[in-house]
Design an enzyme around this catalytic site. Structure first.
Site, PDB file in Angstrom:
ATOM      1  N   VAL A   1       0.185  45.016  22.266  1.00  0.00           N
ATOM      2  CA  VAL A   1       0.675  44.096  21.866  1.00  0.00           C
ATOM      3  C   VAL A   1       1.175  43.005  22.886  1.00  0.00           C
ATOM      4  O   VAL A   1       1.723  43.217  23.641  1.00  0.00           O
ATOM      5  CB  VAL A   1       2.020  44.546  20.842  1.00  0.00           C
ATOM      6  CG1 VAL A   1       2.718  43.200  20.236  1.00  0.00           C
ATOM      7  CG2 VAL A   1       1.562  45.381  19.678  1.00  0.00           C
TER       8      VAL A   1
ATOM      9  N   ASP B   1       4.486  47.969  22.141  1.00  0.00           N
ATOM     10  CA  ASP B   1       3.845  48.692  23.064  1.00  0.00           C
ATOM     11  C   ASP B   1       2.894  47.544  23.715  1.00  0.00           C
ATOM     12  O   ASP B   1       2.036  46.974  22.913  1.00  0.00           O
ATOM     13  CB  ASP B   1       2.751  49.671  22.432  1.00  0.00           C
ATOM     14  CG  ASP B   1       2.070  50.459  23.572  1.00  0.00           C
ATOM     15  OD1 ASP B   1       2.042  49.908  24.688  1.00  0.00           O
ATOM     16  OD2 ASP B   1       1.746  51.485  23.068  1.00  0.00           O
ATOM     17  N   HIS B   2       3.298  47.292  24.882  1.00  0.00           N
ATOM     18  CA  HIS B   2       2.474  45.940  25.606  1.00  0.00           C
ATOM     19  C   HIS B   2       1.105  46.646  26.143  1.00  0.00           C
ATOM     20  O   HIS B   2       0.255  45.459  26.355  1.00  0.00           O
ATOM     21  CB  HIS B   2       3.179  45.585  26.887  1.00  0.00           C
ATOM     22  CG  HIS B   2       3.220  44.311  27.400  1.00  0.00           C
ATOM     23  ND1 HIS B   2       2.462  43.350  26.291  1.00  0.00           N
ATOM     24  CD2 HIS B   2       3.970  43.521  28.059  1.00  0.00           C
ATOM     25  CE1 HIS B   2       2.765  42.089  26.882  1.00  0.00           C
ATOM     26  NE2 HIS B   2       3.554  42.161  27.998  1.00  0.00           N
ATOM     27  N   ARG B   3       0.659  47.544  25.895  1.00  0.00           N
ATOM     28  CA  ARG B   3      -0.716  47.822  25.831  1.00  0.00           C
ATOM     29  C   ARG B   3      -1.690  47.356  24.849  1.00  0.00           C
ATOM     30  O   ARG B   3      -2.985  46.680  25.138  1.00  0.00           O
ATOM     31  CB  ARG B   3      -0.911  49.502  25.898  1.00  0.00           C
ATOM     32  CG  ARG B   3      -0.474  50.247  26.980  1.00  0.00           C
ATOM     33  CD  ARG B   3      -0.520  51.706  26.981  1.00  0.00           C
ATOM     34  NE  ARG B   3      -0.066  52.276  25.827  1.00  0.00           N
ATOM     35  CZ  ARG B   3      -0.058  53.690  25.429  1.00  0.00           C
ATOM     36  NH1 ARG B   3      -0.558  54.391  26.019  1.00  0.00           N
ATOM     37  NH2 ARG B   3       0.814  53.939  24.111  1.00  0.00           N
TER      38      ARG B   3
END
Length: 471
Positions: A445, A441-443
């Site tokens: 990580v 999850d790029h939010r």
């Protein structure tokens, strides 16, 4: 949660409980008892399937089964009464046990609610009177003759008698499967003339209402039929296609995957790694007496490698709290293992996997897989996961781009381990090679953190001794 009500000193009712975390409905897969059977406290009376798993329901009291309210294959809301039990059999005023749902229609929502209901923990409560449903009243012989004439007209066998004088009726009575058939065919049950006993609408009535009008019956005003729907609503289609209702585990999977894919911005990274030394370690552990009685395979070492990588990069073990706009750091690892079962994909998890030794982790993995294959995984076993592993390599697939399990920050996909040419110590040699894929999850990580986690897992699988030096 056990849910039951008591209608009198004589009969007790057992409601559909919430067997998961906030689930609203469940499908009755199989009844293990029939009206007239004797049951004891704790005896399993039916198996139901929720959006998460198949669960057996035990009855919480002794008695004789009086009535099964729903047939197998019916989806029932949590809080609905599913079975009534005579807890004082042999009394003089004992009514005969009700017929099973297949023979006696069950109206899921009567036109009038019984009076005298009392509040209970779940649902509306139950009536103080007998649990047997009243037969429909007001069906005079004249009305029955009118109904028969109208149905004959709908079937194209004659002219219908005037129906202006027909008495008004409440909500049409029909079994749940008949209601579903009418819904699938787009038929309003209020427009269907019942021919069954006590004014019950049958499947034949619905099909007759859905059939095109006879050629002599004013074809110029007949509505065209755009889609032909076959007889069976459970699996509809033709010889060229099949339509399967989306429910249970499949429905939950679809909702979870859509929610995850369109909520969490996914990033997937890949790495190909030489796992020859890991495969040698697996072979050695199989001969180790400390590992006797547990299954040792590459997945065990991969799981341990991921746990070590999380320990080295703890920020990856987190969740995004949208409501509070917070990142929730988890100081424990509930390791999910994606498992393909006859009912669909499920992801049970090993609780506190970070605290387990290698033999303990192996035992937990073996128990998890066996329970999933038997279809006995409980909803609790699938709740609270933090990171997941999906082993697509068992299908011969090199790798994939896995979708995050909702509420988790990362998922590791493991590809097939194959013998491939590889440069080892300056020479091309056949080596055991696999490809790993990490979605995160790029939010919460960043690319750097995700890359470090994946690189650490790969480094451990290439040099398993790092399990000792890094742990």
């Amino acid at each position: 949660m056990t849910t039951m009500t008591q209608t009198s000193a004589r009969f007790r009712e057992f409601k559909m409980p919430d067997v998961g975390e906030g689930l609203t409905e469940a499908e009755i897969l199989k009844w293990f008892v029939q009206p007239g059977d004797t049951v004891t406290d704790g005896q399993v009376v039916c198996e139901v399937e929720t959006a998460k798993a198949a669960v057996e329901l035990p009855i919480p009291f002794d008695g004789v089964v009086h009535e099964l309210r729903f047939a197998e294959g019916t989806t029932v809301d949590v809080g609905e009464v599913i079975i009534t039990v005579d807890v004082a059999p042999g009394s003089e005023d004992a009514p005969a046990p009700a017929a099973a749902p297949a023979q006696e229609p069950v109206d899921a929502a009567p036109a009038e609610e019984p009076k005298g209901r009392t509040p209970v923990l779940v649902g509306y409560g139950v009536a103080e009177s007998s649990t047997k449903r009243r037969p429909r009243k007001g069906a005079a012989p004249e009305a029955a003759a009118v109904a028969a004439a109208v149905q004959a007209e709908l079937n194209g066998h004659g002219s219908a008698a005037p129906v202006a004088d027909a008495p008004p009726v409440g909500r049409p009575l029909a079994k749940p499967p008949v209601r579903k058939l009418a819904k699938d065919l787009g038929i309003d049950l209020a427009t269907v003339v019942p021919t069954g006993k006590d004014g019950i609408i049958t499947r034949e009535d619905v099909h007759a209402a859905a059939a095109p009008a006879a050629p002599a019956a004013a074809p110029e005003v007949a509505e065209p039929v755009a889609v032909s729907v076959p007889e069976t609503p459970a699996t509809v289609g033709s010889a060229r296609e099949t339509r399967i209702p989306v429910k249970g585990v499949r429905k939950a999977i679809a909702q979870a995957m859509v929610g995850s894919a369109f909520t969490a911005p996914h990033v997937t990274e890949f790495v190909t790694v030489d796992v020859t030394r890991t495969m040698k370690l697996v072979a050695e552990l199989k001969e180790d007496k400390e590992m006797a009685g547990v299954r040792v395979n590459p997945l065990l070492i991969i799981a341990k490698a991921l746990l070590v990588a999380i320990k080295r990069n703890p920020e990856v073990n987190a969740a995004w709290d949208e409501a509070n706009q917070e990142i929730v750091q988890k100081h424990y690892v509930n390791l999910g293992i994606a498992a393909a079962t006859p009912r669909g994909l499920i992801v049970p998890n090993i609780k506190d996997a970070h605290d387990k030794t290698l033999p303990q982790l192996a035992a937990a993995l073996g128990e998890l897989v066996a329970t999933a294959r038997d279809g006995k995984t409980s909803p609790a076993a699938m709740a609270g996961g933090t990171v997941t592993i999906t082993n697509v390599g068992v299908f011969g697939v090199d790798t994939g781009t896995p979708i995050l399990n909702p509420g988790e920050s990362a998922i590791l996909a493991v590809g097939a381990i194959k013998l491939q040419p590889w440069v080892h110590k300056g020479k091309v040699k056949p080596r055991q090679v696999t490809t790993l894929a990490l979605s995160f999850d790029h939010r919460l990580v960043d690319g750097e953190l995700g890359s470090k986690v994946l690189a650490d897992v790969a480094a451990i699988l290439e040099q398993p001794k790092r399990l000792i030096t890094w742990a």
